[in-house]
Motif scaffolding. Structure first.
Motif, PDB file in Angstrom:
ATOM      1  N   ASN A   1       0.840  -1.211  -0.085  1.00  0.00           N
ATOM      2  CA  ASN A   1      -0.063  -0.103  -0.046  1.00  0.00           C
ATOM      3  C   ASN A   1       0.941   1.208   0.059  1.00  0.00           C
ATOM      4  N   VAL A   2       0.513   2.270  -0.792  1.00  0.00           N
ATOM      5  CA  VAL A   2       1.267   3.460  -0.717  1.00  0.00           C
ATOM      6  C   VAL A   2       0.844   4.270   0.516  1.00  0.00           C
ATOM      7  N   MET A   3       2.314   4.540   1.382  1.00  0.00           N
ATOM      8  CA  MET A   3       1.942   5.028   2.657  1.00  0.00           C
ATOM      9  C   MET A   3       2.069   6.660   2.646  1.00  0.00           C
ATOM     10  N   LEU A   4       3.074   6.863   1.790  1.00  0.00           N
ATOM     11  CA  LEU A   4       3.525   8.351   1.498  1.00  0.00           C
ATOM     12  C   LEU A   4       3.941   8.571   0.125  1.00  0.00           C
ATOM     13  N   GLU A   5       3.920   9.945  -0.223  1.00  0.00           N
ATOM     14  CA  GLU A   5       4.667  10.284  -1.479  1.00  0.00           C
ATOM     15  C   GLU A   5       5.333  11.568  -1.385  1.00  0.00           C
ATOM     16  N   ILE A   6       6.513  11.273  -1.824  1.00  0.00           N
ATOM     17  CA  ILE A   6       7.578  12.504  -1.689  1.00  0.00           C
ATOM     18  C   ILE A   6       7.017  13.476  -2.871  1.00  0.00           C
ATOM     19  N   VAL A   7       6.814  14.700  -2.377  1.00  0.00           N
ATOM     20  CA  VAL A   7       6.163  15.751  -3.100  1.00  0.00           C
ATOM     21  C   VAL A   7       7.230  16.736  -3.516  1.00  0.00           C
ATOM     22  N   ALA A   8       8.434  17.096  -2.565  1.00  0.00           N
ATOM     23  CA  ALA A   8       9.239  17.925  -2.845  1.00  0.00           C
ATOM     24  C   ALA A   8      10.373  17.635  -2.490  1.00  0.00           C
ATOM     25  N   ASP A   9      11.798  17.680  -3.164  1.00  0.00           N
ATOM     26  CA  ASP A   9      12.950  17.448  -2.716  1.00  0.00           C
ATOM     27  C   ASP A   9      13.946  18.392  -3.323  1.00  0.00           C
ATOM     28  N   THR A  10      14.798  19.250  -2.589  1.00  0.00           N
ATOM     29  CA  THR A  10      15.848  20.061  -2.912  1.00  0.00           C
ATOM     30  C   THR A  10      17.444  19.387  -2.657  1.00  0.00           C
ATOM     31  N   CYS A  11      17.442  17.999  -2.316  1.00  0.00           N
ATOM     32  CA  CYS A  11      18.561  17.322  -2.312  1.00  0.00           C
ATOM     33  C   CYS A  11      18.922  16.426  -3.458  1.00  0.00           C
ATOM     34  N   GLY A  12      17.842  15.457  -3.784  1.00  0.00           N
ATOM     35  CA  GLY A  12      17.874  15.006  -5.064  1.00  0.00           C
ATOM     36  C   GLY A  12      18.031  13.543  -4.811  1.00  0.00           C
ATOM     37  N   ARG A  13      18.675  13.089  -3.855  1.00  0.00           N
ATOM     38  CA  ARG A  13      18.966  11.455  -3.440  1.00  0.00           C
ATOM     39  C   ARG A  13      18.685  11.235  -2.174  1.00  0.00           C
TER      40      ARG A  13
END
Ligand SMILES: [Zn+2]
Length: 214
Positions: A85-97
């Protein structure tokens, strides 16, 4: 993929500073957004997620990587459970990895990787165990502690299939943000590791910010 957020820190419903070597445990409700902010740079945040209604359902590195066809996590990654099941979605990231292969530091792995004398050094697994012991009302037990995400940690896979702990690519003010798709318990160890470059040999605080988008 590098993406920024439109969330304003002053509008956050909750903000927590997690000192180096400390932990955070708390509820993130479906629809809420969590930002993990690397305040001083090069800091690993070893994080587990549990279904708040049934903590035996937890974040699964295997299900997440298989479904997205990528070993690294960034914007758009769907963080899946051991029940797919999908628990969370990454919606923004300024690091990249962000790594989900390297696992968390433990006194046992410190002994094997570095030196027998390192066994007494504080490790992420200790922080998780302390957190669930001090907060039994979340219903998380030792057997529920499983694989994790190392936010901001740079663990490239080599051409011959090995793993290396490399100097971090994060920097002061970088952040990753994720929106919960179910009520989840967040269990985060702000990594105290001093034997590899995951924290730049100088563990530092992170900040957690939570917005209510409902
Ligand atoms: Zn650690």
């Amino acid at each position: 993929m590098l993406t920024t957020s439109t969330q304003q820190p002053e509008a956050a419903q909750a903000r927590y500073i997690v000192d180096a070597g400390d932990y955070h445990i708390g509820l993130l409700k479906a629809g809420q957004t969590l930002r993990i902010l690397d305040l001083q740079g090069n800091q690993a945040a070893d994080t587990l997620f549990f279904n708040a209604a049934d903590p035996s359902e937890h974040y699964s590195a295997m299900d997440t990587m298989r479904e997205q066809g990528n070993v690294y996590l960034s914007t758009g990654s769907l963080l899946r459970s051991n029940e797919n099941n999908v628990m969370l979605e990454i919606v923004a990231d300024t690091c990249g990895r962000h790594d989900t292969l390297g696992g968390a530091c433990a006194t046992e792995s410190n002994s094997v990787r570095y030196d027998l004398e390192k066994r007494c050094m504080h490790a992420c697994r200790d922080s998780w165990m302390l957190a669930i012991a001090e907060h039994p009302h979340y219903g998380i037990h030792k057997r529920d502690i499983s694989h994790n995400i190392n936010f901001f940690m740079n663990v490239p896979v080599t051409e011959d299939g090995g793993l290396t702990f490399e100097d971090g690519i994060s920097a002061p003010g970088k952040y990753v943000e994720m929106q919960a798709r179910m009520d989840v318990i967040v269990l985060l160890s702000n990594c105290p590791q001093l034997n590899n470059p995951c924290n730049g040999y100088n563990p530092t605080p992170v900040e957690l910010l939570i917005w209510d988008n409902l």
